[in-house]
Motif scaffolding. Structure first.
Motif, PDB file in Angstrom:
ATOM      1  N   LYS A   1      12.089 -14.869 -11.158  1.00 56.15           N
ATOM      2  CA  LYS A   1      10.804 -14.171 -11.260  1.00 56.15           C
ATOM      3  C   LYS A   1      10.968 -12.916 -12.101  1.00 56.15           C
ATOM      4  O   LYS A   1      11.992 -12.241 -12.050  1.00 56.15           O
ATOM      5  N   THR A   2       9.935 -12.598 -12.829  1.00 54.05           N
ATOM      6  CA  THR A   2       9.943 -11.370 -13.615  1.00 54.05           C
ATOM      7  C   THR A   2       9.578 -10.195 -12.707  1.00 54.05           C
ATOM      8  O   THR A   2       9.068 -10.375 -11.596  1.00 54.05           O
ATOM      9  N   ARG A   3       9.823  -9.003 -13.210  1.00 53.39           N
ATOM     10  CA  ARG A   3       9.489  -7.808 -12.428  1.00 53.39           C
ATOM     11  C   ARG A   3       7.991  -7.744 -12.159  1.00 53.39           C
ATOM     12  O   ARG A   3       7.560  -7.372 -11.068  1.00 53.39           O
ATOM     13  N   ALA A   4       7.187  -8.122 -13.148  1.00 50.27           N
ATOM     14  CA  ALA A   4       5.735  -8.094 -12.986  1.00 50.27           C
ATOM     15  C   ALA A   4       5.293  -9.047 -11.872  1.00 50.27           C
ATOM     16  O   ALA A   4       4.401  -8.722 -11.074  1.00 50.27           O
ATOM     17  N   GLN A   5       5.925 -10.227 -11.783  1.00 50.14           N
ATOM     18  CA  GLN A   5       5.568 -11.183 -10.736  1.00 50.14           C
ATOM     19  C   GLN A   5       5.950 -10.643  -9.360  1.00 50.14           C
ATOM     20  O   GLN A   5       5.173 -10.759  -8.404  1.00 50.14           O
ATOM     21  N   VAL A   6       7.126 -10.052  -9.259  1.00 50.25           N
ATOM     22  CA  VAL A   6       7.574  -9.489  -7.985  1.00 50.25           C
ATOM     23  C   VAL A   6       6.646  -8.350  -7.566  1.00 50.25           C
ATOM     24  O   VAL A   6       6.236  -8.255  -6.401  1.00 50.25           O
ATOM     25  N   MET A   7       6.286  -7.487  -8.511  1.00 54.21           N
ATOM     26  CA  MET A   7       5.383  -6.370  -8.213  1.00 54.21           C
ATOM     27  C   MET A   7       4.011  -6.883  -7.778  1.00 54.21           C
ATOM     28  O   MET A   7       3.413  -6.358  -6.847  1.00 54.21           O
ATOM     29  N   SER A   8       3.534  -7.919  -8.434  1.00 59.25           N
ATOM     30  CA  SER A   8       2.222  -8.487  -8.104  1.00 59.25           C
ATOM     31  C   SER A   8       2.227  -9.077  -6.697  1.00 59.25           C
ATOM     32  O   SER A   8       1.302  -8.871  -5.917  1.00 59.25           O
ATOM     33  N   GLU A   9       3.295  -9.806  -6.355  1.00 61.48           N
ATOM     34  CA  GLU A   9       3.396 -10.377  -5.004  1.00 61.48           C
ATOM     35  C   GLU A   9       3.510  -9.280  -3.952  1.00 61.48           C
ATOM     36  O   GLU A   9       2.906  -9.362  -2.885  1.00 61.48           O
ATOM     37  N   GLY A  10       4.287  -8.226  -4.265  1.00 54.84           N
ATOM     38  CA  GLY A  10       4.440  -7.110  -3.327  1.00 54.84           C
ATOM     39  C   GLY A  10       3.116  -6.406  -3.103  1.00 54.84           C
ATOM     40  O   GLY A  10       2.772  -6.050  -1.971  1.00 54.84           O
ATOM     41  N   LEU A  11       2.345  -6.205  -4.176  1.00 53.44           N
ATOM     42  CA  LEU A  11       1.050  -5.559  -4.069  1.00 53.44           C
ATOM     43  C   LEU A  11       0.109  -6.390  -3.205  1.00 53.44           C
ATOM     44  O   LEU A  11      -0.612  -5.859  -2.360  1.00 53.44           O
ATOM     45  N   ALA A  12       0.143  -7.700  -3.389  1.00 56.63           N
ATOM     46  CA  ALA A  12      -0.719  -8.575  -2.599  1.00 56.63           C
ATOM     47  C   ALA A  12      -0.374  -8.476  -1.108  1.00 56.63           C
ATOM     48  O   ALA A  12      -1.270  -8.390  -0.255  1.00 56.63           O
ATOM     49  N   LEU A  13       0.920  -8.461  -0.785  1.00 57.37           N
ATOM     50  CA  LEU A  13       1.340  -8.359   0.619  1.00 57.37           C
ATOM     51  C   LEU A  13       0.947  -7.003   1.226  1.00 57.37           C
ATOM     52  O   LEU A  13       0.462  -6.935   2.357  1.00 57.37           O
ATOM     53  N   VAL A  14       1.153  -5.947   0.469  1.00 57.03           N
ATOM     54  CA  VAL A  14       0.816  -4.610   0.964  1.00 57.03           C
ATOM     55  C   VAL A  14      -0.685  -4.490   1.181  1.00 57.03           C
ATOM     56  O   VAL A  14      -1.142  -3.970   2.201  1.00 57.03           O
ATOM     57  N   ASN A  15      -1.470  -4.976   0.228  1.00 56.24           N
ATOM     58  CA  ASN A  15      -2.919  -4.872   0.359  1.00 56.24           C
ATOM     59  C   ASN A  15      -3.440  -5.694   1.531  1.00 56.24           C
ATOM     60  O   ASN A  15      -4.373  -5.299   2.212  1.00 56.24           O
ATOM     61  N   MET A  16      -2.824  -6.862   1.782  1.00 57.20           N
ATOM     62  CA  MET A  16      -3.219  -7.676   2.920  1.00 57.20           C
ATOM     63  C   MET A  16      -2.976  -6.898   4.220  1.00 57.20           C
ATOM     64  O   MET A  16      -3.823  -6.849   5.105  1.00 57.20           O
ATOM     65  N   SER A  17      -1.821  -6.246   4.295  1.00 58.61           N
ATOM     66  CA  SER A  17      -1.483  -5.461   5.477  1.00 58.61           C
ATOM     67  C   SER A  17      -2.425  -4.257   5.620  1.00 58.61           C
ATOM     68  O   SER A  17      -2.861  -3.926   6.722  1.00 58.61           O
ATOM     69  N   ARG A  18      -2.738  -3.593   4.503  1.00 55.90           N
ATOM     70  CA  ARG A  18      -3.633  -2.437   4.540  1.00 55.90           C
ATOM     71  C   ARG A  18      -5.033  -2.837   4.992  1.00 55.90           C
ATOM     72  O   ARG A  18      -5.677  -2.125   5.746  1.00 55.90           O
ATOM     73  N   LEU A  19      -5.516  -3.975   4.521  1.00 53.13           N
ATOM     74  CA  LEU A  19      -6.848  -4.451   4.913  1.00 53.13           C
ATOM     75  C   LEU A  19      -6.895  -4.774   6.401  1.00 53.13           C
ATOM     76  O   LEU A  19      -7.901  -4.523   7.063  1.00 53.13           O
ATOM     77  N   GLN A  20      -5.806  -5.348   6.938  1.00 51.70           N
ATOM     78  CA  GLN A  20      -5.757  -5.650   8.369  1.00 51.70           C
ATOM     79  C   GLN A  20      -5.828  -4.370   9.208  1.00 51.70           C
ATOM     80  O   GLN A  20      -6.361  -4.372  10.306  1.00 51.70           O
ATOM     81  N   ARG A  21      -5.277  -3.264   8.685  1.00 49.30           N
ATOM     82  CA  ARG A  21      -5.304  -1.994   9.405  1.00 49.30           C
ATOM     83  C   ARG A  21      -6.576  -1.204   9.123  1.00 49.30           C
ATOM     84  O   ARG A  21      -6.730  -0.098   9.606  1.00 49.30           O
ATOM     85  N   GLY A  22      -7.456  -1.731   8.287  1.00 48.22           N
ATOM     86  CA  GLY A  22      -8.713  -1.069   7.971  1.00 48.22           C
ATOM     87  C   GLY A  22      -8.580  -0.011   6.886  1.00 48.22           C
ATOM     88  O   GLY A  22      -9.412   0.889   6.798  1.00 48.22           O
TER      89      GLY A  22
END
Length: 153
Positions: A6-27
């Motif tokens: 995976k490229t750095r951009a792909q890893v960053m994109s996946e990490g952002l998606a996971l973080v945002n999912m967690s942030r949305l769950q916490r409101g």
């Protein structure tokens, strides 16, 4: 079959998606890609130390323990001195008294008028400038007395 790296951009994109999912769950509001990049950029060691100290302080305050919050101090900043510095004029006057030499003798040796030394040594404000002399004159007198200025420890 070998897995594609995976490229750095792909890893960053996946990490952002996971973080945002967690942030949305916490409101919480999701992070933008720029906020995510700023948050995860490499940091200098001093910057990281300050950020870590600030994070610890915020967590301690949020927990309600204000006394347990560590003091945040930028690295490599010397603590302010608690010693009262000796005034230059007081040190010079003490050296003149300790030398035991006459004002005339000191003036001749240093290349300054004895009346300047007399005015400097007197604390009477009516005697001209009253205990004051120019820095260049004080430097000549200090050199004659063997005084050396050093930074405070």
């Amino acid at each position: 079959m070998a897995k594609a790296k995976k490229t750095r951009a792909q890893v960053m994109s996946e990490g952002l998606a996971l973080v945002n999912m967690s942030r949305l769950q916490r409101g919480q509001e999701p992070l933008t890609p720029q906020q995510w990049a700023d948050k995860n950029r490499p940091r200098k060691p001093t910057e990281k130390a300050v950020m870590d100290a600030l994070t610890r302080k915020v967590k301690a305050i949020e927990a309600g323990d204000h006394r347990a919050a560590p003091r945040v101090r930028a690295p490599n900043v010397p603590k302010p001195s608690t010693k009262k510095p000796q005034m230059i004029d007081a040190a010079l006057k003490a050296a003149v008294r300790k030398s035991g030499r006459s004002y005339y003798d000191l003036g001749q040796a240093a290349g300054i008028a004895p009346s300047v030394i007399l005015r400097f040594m007197s604390d009477d404000p009516q005697a001209g400038r009253g205990g004051d002399m120019r820095l260049s004159t004080a430097a000549k007198l200090a050199a004659e007395l063997g005084l050396v200025m050093q930074p405070a420890p």
